[in-house]
Design an enzyme around this catalytic site. Structure first.
Site, PDB file in Angstrom:
ATOM      1  N   ASP A   2     -78.571  83.595  16.836  1.00 27.81           N
ATOM      2  CA  ASP A   2     -77.202  84.112  16.689  1.00 27.81           C
ATOM      3  C   ASP A   2     -76.188  83.034  16.301  1.00 27.81           C
ATOM      4  O   ASP A   2     -75.022  83.340  16.077  1.00 27.81           O
ATOM      5  CB  ASP A   2     -76.730  84.746  18.006  1.00 27.81           C
ATOM      6  CG  ASP A   2     -77.324  86.128  18.201  1.00 27.81           C
ATOM      7  OD1 ASP A   2     -77.613  86.796  17.195  1.00 27.81           O
ATOM      8  OD2 ASP A   2     -77.487  86.529  19.365  1.00 27.81           O
ATOM      9  N   LYS A  30     -69.826  87.859  20.623  1.00 23.41           N
ATOM     10  CA  LYS A  30     -70.437  88.579  19.493  1.00 23.41           C
ATOM     11  C   LYS A  30     -70.783  89.986  19.967  1.00 23.41           C
ATOM     12  O   LYS A  30     -71.267  90.172  21.092  1.00 23.41           O
ATOM     13  CB  LYS A  30     -71.701  87.806  19.095  1.00 23.41           C
ATOM     14  CG  LYS A  30     -72.745  88.589  18.379  1.00 23.41           C
ATOM     15  CD  LYS A  30     -74.167  88.222  18.840  1.00 23.41           C
ATOM     16  CE  LYS A  30     -74.583  88.934  20.101  1.00 23.41           C
ATOM     17  NZ  LYS A  30     -76.033  88.958  20.388  1.00 23.41           N
TER      18      LYS A  30
END
Ligand code: ATP
Length: 295
Positions: free
Chosen positions: A140, A13
């Site tokens: 996340d 990410k």
């Protein structure tokens, strides 16, 4: 039960920007972040088995917690408990991403485990229920499960699709220091930022860099105070030929350079590797949609 193995990628990410916009009474911070992904990833696979077990290999396997504390097994256990599964799985994680590095590797692995185990066990969970479970595993995990470039708000649970992003390249640099996300946030007591969202599609990497110049990563100062080498990484990326923008991702210590030209990104990665043999350096594409293999 068919004897089949299911597998998927768990891409890194990248927080193209990350603003801290407020704080909850319990100390959690409210964020506004544009999250995309990089064409570099861990791999997760699962095969039918009587019990749950996890085997780990790959260049960064040594930096991981004991299998039982691994987010992959935590994800698997939450899934079995929530949906009363009564089956096991032999899971394999190939750890290619540096650990505690701001690239959400653990979150990506957990999201990948949720996907492949739902498939292996034929669960078909409702999206909302799976997202709730993902958030319990980590802030996340929902955006990694979503797998598409998005503005992320709240503490990670508010996901809004980003406008189309252009083809672009990244050079990722990790100086080999792990940073605890909680510790970085705990040092972040400054003024809060505003949201930096935009609505129009961005056509080129140059345009994306220009749009991102109006934002930043609010955790950079706190992370650099803990690990000053992050300042060296950012300086080295900024000095690279062809770089449009250099920034830290997540709570660090990985930083990225944004490039329009893949050849320039590869050259910059080669030069950085030559000059800093202890740094982990990778050129990779910017990925807006991890659910499409060719993106
Ligand atoms: P984020 O940006 O999501 O805050 P990060 O990229 O800084 O996270 P991760 O690599 O996701 O960091 O690791 C965070 C912590 O989670 C590590 O300190 C590690 O001990 C723990 N962890 C548990 N399982 C995993 C996993 N599969 N991969 C990486 N870390 C894991």
């Amino acid at each position: 039960m068919a004897d089949r193995t299911v597998s998927t990628i768990a891409p890194a990410k990248i927080n193209l920007y990350l603003h801290v916009v407020g704080e909850r009474s319990d100390g959690y911070h409210f964020l506004d972040s544009l999250v995309a992904f990089a064409g570099i990833q861990d791999l997760v696979s699962a095969a039918p088995a009587k019990n749950l077990c996890l085997a780990i290999d790959g260049p960064f396997s040594a930096g991981l917690p004991e299998a039982n504390d691994n987010l992959v097994l935590r994800a698997a256990r939450e899934l079995t408990e929530t949906w009363d599964v009564g089956k096991g799985a032999a899971i394999r994680l190939t750890k290619r991403l540096p650990v505690a590095a701001g690239m959400g590797g653990g979150s990506a692995d957990a999201a990948a485990a949720l996907k492949i185990l739902s498939q292996l066990w034929n669960l078909n969970p409702a999206n909302d229920a799976l997202m709730d479970l993902a958030l319990r595993l980590g802030a996340d995990v929902p955006v990694c499960l979503n797998g598409q470039a998005a503005f992320v708000g709240g503490i990670g649970e508010e996901i809004t699709a980003a406008p189309p992003l252009p083809p672009a390249w990244l050079v990722l640099v990790n100086p080999g220091v792990a940073l605890s996300t909680a510790e970085v946030f705990s040092r972040c007591n400054g003024d809060f930022s505003r949201q930096a969202r935009f609505t129009d599609a961005v056509a080129t990497a140059e345009e994306l860099a220009a749009v991102l110049q109006t934002s930043g990563n609010d955790l950079t100062e706190a992370a650099t105070a803990l690990e000053p080498v992050i300042g060296d990484v950012l300086a080295a990326l900024k000095a690279s030929q062809g770089v449009l923008l250099a920034r830290m991702t997540g709570s660090g210590s990985t930083c990225f350079g944004l490039f329009a030209d893949p050849a320039a990104a590869k050259q910059a990665a080669t030069a950085l590797t030559q000059n800093h043999s202890k740094w982990w350096v990778k050129a990779a594409s910017l990925v807006s949609d991890t659910t499409r293999p060719s993106s």
